[in-house]
Design a protein around this motif. Structure first.
Motif, short mmCIF file in Angstrom:
data_model
loop_
_atom_site.label_atom_id
_atom_site.label_comp_id
_atom_site.label_asym_id
_atom_site.label_seq_id
_atom_site.Cartn_x
_atom_site.Cartn_y
_atom_site.Cartn_z
N MET A 131 29.15 -24.96 30.17
CA MET A 131 29.88 -24.74 28.69
C MET A 131 29.29 -26.34 27.94
O MET A 131 29.28 -27.19 28.54
CB MET A 131 31.52 -25.09 29.07
CG MET A 131 32.17 -24.90 27.42
SD MET A 131 33.91 -25.44 27.96
CE MET A 131 34.01 -27.14 27.90
N THR A 132 29.25 -25.97 26.61
CA THR A 132 28.99 -27.14 25.89
C THR A 132 30.17 -27.41 24.88
O THR A 132 31.03 -26.63 24.83
CB THR A 132 27.62 -27.02 25.02
OG1 THR A 132 27.46 -28.03 24.32
CG2 THR A 132 28.01 -25.90 23.75
N ARG B 24 45.07 -29.33 21.90
CA ARG B 24 45.18 -28.03 22.74
C ARG B 24 43.90 -26.99 22.29
O ARG B 24 43.54 -26.01 22.92
CB ARG B 24 46.46 -27.35 22.95
CG ARG B 24 47.33 -28.25 23.86
CD ARG B 24 48.66 -27.73 23.87
NE ARG B 24 49.44 -28.68 25.03
CZ ARG B 24 50.88 -28.56 24.89
NH1 ARG B 24 51.34 -27.71 24.08
NH2 ARG B 24 51.33 -29.22 25.88
N ALA B 25 43.34 -27.21 21.11
CA ALA B 25 42.65 -26.34 20.53
C ALA B 25 41.09 -26.78 20.23
O ALA B 25 40.45 -26.31 19.57
CB ALA B 25 42.92 -25.71 19.15
N VAL B 26 40.64 -27.77 21.04
CA VAL B 26 39.44 -28.49 20.98
C VAL B 26 38.77 -28.49 22.20
O VAL B 26 39.31 -28.40 23.41
CB VAL B 26 39.32 -29.65 20.35
CG1 VAL B 26 40.06 -29.47 18.91
CG2 VAL B 26 40.23 -30.66 21.01
N ASP B 27 37.29 -28.91 22.45
CA ASP B 27 36.89 -29.04 23.69
C ASP B 27 36.91 -30.42 24.13
O ASP B 27 37.09 -30.68 25.17
CB ASP B 27 35.22 -28.79 23.38
CG ASP B 27 35.18 -27.30 23.08
OD1 ASP B 27 35.29 -26.36 23.70
OD2 ASP B 27 34.39 -27.24 21.99
N PRO C 103 29.47 -31.75 30.42
CA PRO C 103 28.76 -31.40 28.94
C PRO C 103 28.44 -33.13 28.49
O PRO C 103 27.56 -33.10 27.57
CB PRO C 103 30.04 -30.77 28.21
CG PRO C 103 30.84 -30.14 29.23
CD PRO C 103 30.91 -31.18 30.43
N LEU C 104 28.93 -34.08 28.97
CA LEU C 104 28.71 -35.20 28.27
C LEU C 104 27.70 -36.14 29.11
O LEU C 104 27.28 -37.04 28.46
CB LEU C 104 29.96 -36.24 28.51
CG LEU C 104 31.16 -35.85 27.35
CD1 LEU C 104 32.27 -36.60 27.92
CD2 LEU C 104 30.80 -36.03 25.96
#
Length: 278
Positions: free
Chosen positions: A1-2, A108-111, A177-178
């Motif tokens: 996942m990115t 709650r709506a972001v990565d 991802p980081l």
């Protein structure tokens, strides 16, 4: 996942440039959508009781809030336009709830969520608890940006505190991802006790992270009277780490109050970004 969506919680003008620059750097790296959010807080009459700031009684309060919101928006737009990243500005009103609640809803709506270290000189009373709330209740990883900023090589050399907890497990995979390709990951467990099950779990985690192409080392550190956070901060300094990764708030608020909290000390004292998962 990115990472495709990044939320930057911009509490005040003082930290707006630093956080927007950090968010823009990550947005460039991941071709992500950067959201800059400034939440207009409510007036706190008594602890736990808030009310919207409206009407002539609160004119001075509203004017000050409006001026700060405009200043923060100006900084966000200036930086993101200069950097050429996909950006969205949000001005959110707390109304009859705490401003931290609005930040939690957005988180709650972001990565990934970016926030700054608490600053007693600039944070308003209600804002002092915002970072704690977003980490505890947002359900998303939170990257805390220190005064020195994000740093050019973040994710190349990482110190991760391994605790064998749910929060620690989430942090280990939230950080992936980081990480830079072929990153050095130093798994550090702090404690005097011997636990074969924990050691096995640490070995298995090391193998899983290695399969992503990273170089993983495992270290046990006896505290020698130091707190877990002190050991992790020292380890990060000695290794030249550009990021610390930790599970957050593995104990109750009561435990943290009486015995001290690793999370709180890392938040206040880290000189490099810290990624928290709860």
């Amino acid at each position: 996942m990115t990472i495709r969506t990044i939320l930057t919680c911009l509490l005040n003008e003082s930290s707006a440039t630093r956080l927007t620059e950090a968010g823009s750097t990550l947005a460039e790296r991941f071709d992500a959508h950067l959201v800059g959010q400034h939440t207009m807080e409510a007036i706190v009459l008594y602890p736990g009781i808030v009310m919207p700031a409206a009407g002539p009684t609160f004119e001075t309060f509203n004017t000050a809030q409006r001026e700060e919101a405009e200043a923060v928006e100006g900084i966000f737009r200036s930086v993101t336009e200069r950097r050429g990243v996909k950006a969205e500005w949000r001005e959110v009103h707390a109304d009859a709830t705490a401003s931290a609640d609005r930040m939690v809803d957005s988180a709650r709506a972001v990565d990934l969520v970016l926030m700054g270290q608490p600053d007693d000189a600039y944070d308003k009373e209600e804002q002092k608890f915002a970072l704690d709330r977003v980490i505890r209740d947002g359900g998303r990883p939170v990257l805390v940006i220190p005064e020195g900023g994000l740093g050019a090589s973040v994710g190349a050399r990482v110190v991760m505190g391994h605790a064998g907890t749910r929060e620690s497990a989430r942090a280990a995979f939230d950080m992936l991802p980081l990480l830079q390709p072929g990153a050095e990951i130093h798994l550090v467990h702090v404690g005097d006790e011997k636990d074969e099950m924990r050691d096995t779990a640490m070995t298995e985690l090391s193998a899983a992270l290695s399969r992503h192409g990273h170089k993983v080392t495992m270290t046990h550190r006896a505290p020698h009277g130091k707190s877990v956070s002190e050991v992790l901060l020292r380890e990060a300094g000695e290794l030249g780490a550009d990021m610390i990764v930790s599970g957050a708030y593995g104990h109750s608020r009561t435990y943290a109050f009486f015995l001290g909290a690793t999370t709180g000390r890392l938040i206040r004292e880290a000189k490099v970004p810290v990624l928290f998962s709860a």
